[in-house]
Write an enzyme that holds these catalytic residues in place. Structure first.
Site, PDB file in Angstrom:
ATOM      1  N   THR A  19     -47.051  59.151 -19.140  1.00  0.00           N
ATOM      2  CA  THR A  19     -46.111  58.154 -19.690  1.00  0.00           C
ATOM      3  C   THR A  19     -46.646  56.735 -19.515  1.00  0.00           C
ATOM      4  O   THR A  19     -46.686  55.948 -20.466  1.00  0.00           O
ATOM      5  CB  THR A  19     -44.752  58.289 -18.960  1.00  0.00           C
ATOM      6  OG1 THR A  19     -44.337  59.648 -19.065  1.00  0.00           O
ATOM      7  CG2 THR A  19     -43.712  57.392 -19.564  1.00  0.00           C
ATOM      8  N   VAL A  20     -47.072  56.400 -18.302  1.00  0.00           N
ATOM      9  CA  VAL A  20     -47.503  55.016 -18.032  1.00  0.00           C
ATOM     10  C   VAL A  20     -48.854  54.736 -18.693  1.00  0.00           C
ATOM     11  O   VAL A  20     -49.049  53.674 -19.300  1.00  0.00           O
ATOM     12  CB  VAL A  20     -47.574  54.753 -16.507  1.00  0.00           C
ATOM     13  CG1 VAL A  20     -48.022  53.320 -16.238  1.00  0.00           C
ATOM     14  CG2 VAL A  20     -46.229  55.030 -15.848  1.00  0.00           C
ATOM     15  N   GLY A  60     -33.844  63.391 -18.096  1.00  0.00           N
ATOM     16  CA  GLY A  60     -35.208  63.009 -17.722  1.00  0.00           C
ATOM     17  C   GLY A  60     -35.269  61.919 -16.664  1.00  0.00           C
ATOM     18  O   GLY A  60     -36.345  61.405 -16.365  1.00  0.00           O
ATOM     19  N   LYS A  85     -41.380  52.050  -1.703  1.00  0.00           N
ATOM     20  CA  LYS A  85     -41.315  50.740  -2.364  1.00  0.00           C
ATOM     21  C   LYS A  85     -40.940  49.629  -1.385  1.00  0.00           C
ATOM     22  O   LYS A  85     -41.520  48.542  -1.427  1.00  0.00           O
ATOM     23  CB  LYS A  85     -40.328  50.812  -3.532  1.00  0.00           C
ATOM     24  CG  LYS A  85     -40.842  51.689  -4.672  1.00  0.00           C
ATOM     25  CD  LYS A  85     -39.762  51.998  -5.690  1.00  0.00           C
ATOM     26  CE  LYS A  85     -40.310  52.812  -6.867  1.00  0.00           C
ATOM     27  NZ  LYS A  85     -39.245  53.328  -7.742  1.00  0.00           N
ATOM     28  N   GLY A 128     -40.058  53.601 -17.018  1.00  0.00           N
ATOM     29  CA  GLY A 128     -40.178  53.692 -18.481  1.00  0.00           C
ATOM     30  C   GLY A 128     -41.554  53.239 -18.919  1.00  0.00           C
ATOM     31  O   GLY A 128     -42.183  52.382 -18.275  1.00  0.00           O
TER      32      GLY A 128
HETATM   33  N1  HSE Z   1     -38.480  57.754  -9.920  1.00  0.00           N
HETATM   34  C1  HSE Z   1     -38.375  56.333  -9.922  1.00  0.00           C
HETATM   35  C2  HSE Z   1     -36.931  55.923 -10.120  1.00  0.00           C
HETATM   36  C3  HSE Z   1     -39.162  55.665 -11.019  1.00  0.00           C
HETATM   37  O1  HSE Z   1     -36.045  56.766 -10.323  1.00  0.00           O
HETATM   38  O2  HSE Z   1     -36.669  54.738 -10.039  1.00  0.00           O
HETATM   39  C4  HSE Z   1     -40.610  55.536 -10.698  1.00  0.00           C
HETATM   40  O3  HSE Z   1     -40.817  54.678  -9.610  1.00  0.00           O
END
Ligand code: HSE
Length: 441
Positions: free
Chosen positions: A12-13, A184, A202, A314
């Site tokens: 995707t990315v 998704g 993160k 996204g």
């Molecule tokens: N799985 C992560 C989220 C997105 O739901 O925010 C990718 O970092």
């Protein structure tokens, strides 16, 4: 001068990034000097949403990171291995690296940045946190003159989507999860998102940038959202709160003399780094962030509060972040002086001192199921008082079968003191159980 990219991964990315770079005419003039030289994929047979010359696609990812023609390696394959080894090999071969891989950076950042500093190359990671939201560069550059006190983020879109649906529909976690998977947002194995592990990666990265030290991922306290119930969401609502999965990093003033006297492992001030479901006052800026969106509130001095909001995932959003890193590197490569830019480097050497959760000072929400008999609320209040826990509100509005449901919100309290009170309360004959325990912002 043309700058040659070796892209690892066309999911995707990777696809979003190639699309953005191929369609660059109306964006930034520097994009014109980029050549997508190699793209490493697992299989050449798969049909792709992008068209690339035949010799660009290859299954030999190792060859890309050692190819002398490649200037920048863009790692968008995800996962720990072989991503970590390929990043390290790219660095050893003098390549600058752009990565969206929060899991690899939060676990192996020490190794990766030490290698990059030694090799004199940059490792850029704007896409690793907050998807398309610019937050890494603001922390490294625009806000770097501030003393950051607190970072509070909604950094996982999947859990924010699930909690938002639970809030608006009055549903339970298990009712909403299958929908999130069907749409998704949540993976078939939703562990990384719903157990807070993705958010922990993160906040470890954000805390490291904000507080100027390395963070050991195992020091990040992590609680997910599986245990959040519709009952708690309803009580929170009545009390003026919404429940959000927050990732928080903040400076801490240690209250315990034993901790204050402990030799510090570095000169960096102690911090708390944690992920947990949290009652957020409805008036707080993060309370209105719903659905898959992310937001990061940065508080510091002299800036005050800055909130960054946007799409946390996204193809297009993440490609925007990846491409901004590529652009920065293209500019650096075209700078004829070639002097390292300290605002693009990561120069942290020491580890931050992470304080144990017992030292955290926060408000709590707790829900008790008790026998419906005289004196129970009084006994709870006395026990909390004995442990220095001051109560902000106590409500008893409902029953679960024969049992009375009592909800307590505390004032700020040292977590260790609060937990000691709970240990004592567990022994009371009138107390059946404590089904919920949540922190309050
Ligand atoms: N799985 C992560 C989220 C997105 O739901 O925010 C990718 O970092």
């Amino acid at each position: 001068m043309g700058v040659k990219l070796g892209i690892l991964g066309l999911g995707t990315v990777g696809t979003g990034t190639v699309q953005l770079l191929q369609n660059n005419g109306f964006r930034h003039p520097l994009l014109q000097s980029i050549e997508i030289y190699r793209v490493g994929v697992r299989s050449l047979d798969k049909s792709r949403a992008v068209t690339l010359p035949e010799n660009v696609l290859t299954t030999d990812l190792e060859a890309i990171v050692i190819d002398p023609e490649v200037d920048i390696v863009v790692e968008v394959m995800g996962g720990l291995e072989p991503a970590r080894s390929l990043i390290l090999k790219a660095i050893q071969n003098g390549k600058h690296v752009v990565t969206a891989n929060k899991a690899a950076i939060s676990r192996f950042g020490d190794e990766i940045f030490s290698a990059a500093n030694q090799a004199g190359v940059y490792v850029m990671l704007e896409a690793a946190v907050g998807g398309g939201i610019p937050v890494i560069q603001p922390l490294k550059q625009s806000l770097s003159v501030n003393r950051i006190h607190t970072i509070t983020g909604i950094v996982n879109g999947t859990t924010n989507y699930i909690l938002s649906r639970m809030q608006t529909e009055g549903s339970n976690f298990s009712d909403v999860l299958p929908d999130a998977q069907r749409l998704g947002y949540a993976e078939a194995d939703p562990t990384a998102d719903v157990d807070g592990l993705d958010a922990a990666d993160k906040i470890a990265i954000l805390a490291s940038l904000a507080f100027g030290g390395r963070i050991k991922l195992e020091d990040v306290y992590c609680e997910g959202i599986r245990q959040v119930s519709k009952t708690d969401i309803a009580y929170a609502e009545k009390l003026g709160f919404v429940i959000k999965l927050l990732a928080i990093a903040n400076r801490i003033t240690l209250s315990s003399p034993s901790l204050r006297l402990a030799p510090l492992t570095s000169s960096l001030s102690p911090i708390s780094v944690r992920v947990h479901p949290t009652l957020v006052p409805k008036t707080h800026p993060l309370a209105s962030i719903n659905g898959v969106n992310n937001a990061i509130l940065i508080e510091g001095e002299p800036i005050g509060q800055v909130m960054l909001f946007g799409p946390g995932a996204g193809a297009g959003a993440t490609a925007s972040a990846v491409s901004s890193d590529i652009l920065n590197l293209v500019a650096a490569l075209q700078n004829s002086t070639k002097a390292p830019n300290p605002l693009l480097q990561c120069g942290h050497q020491d580890y931050c001192q992470i304080v144990p959760m017992t030292e955290l000072v926060t408000r709590f929400y707790a829900r008790f199921l008790t026998k419906d008999q005289p004196g129970v609320i009084g006994k709870l209040g006395t026990c909390f008082g004995d442990h220095g826990v001051s109560l902000e509100s106590v409500v008893q509005t409902g029953f679960q079968g024969e049992l009375a449901e009592i909800v307590v919100v505390t004032h700020d309290v040292r977590e260790g003191d609060f937990r000691q009170a709970l240990t004592e309360i567990h022994t009371f004959a009138a107390v059946d159980s404590i089904p919920s325990l949540l922190r309050v912002l």
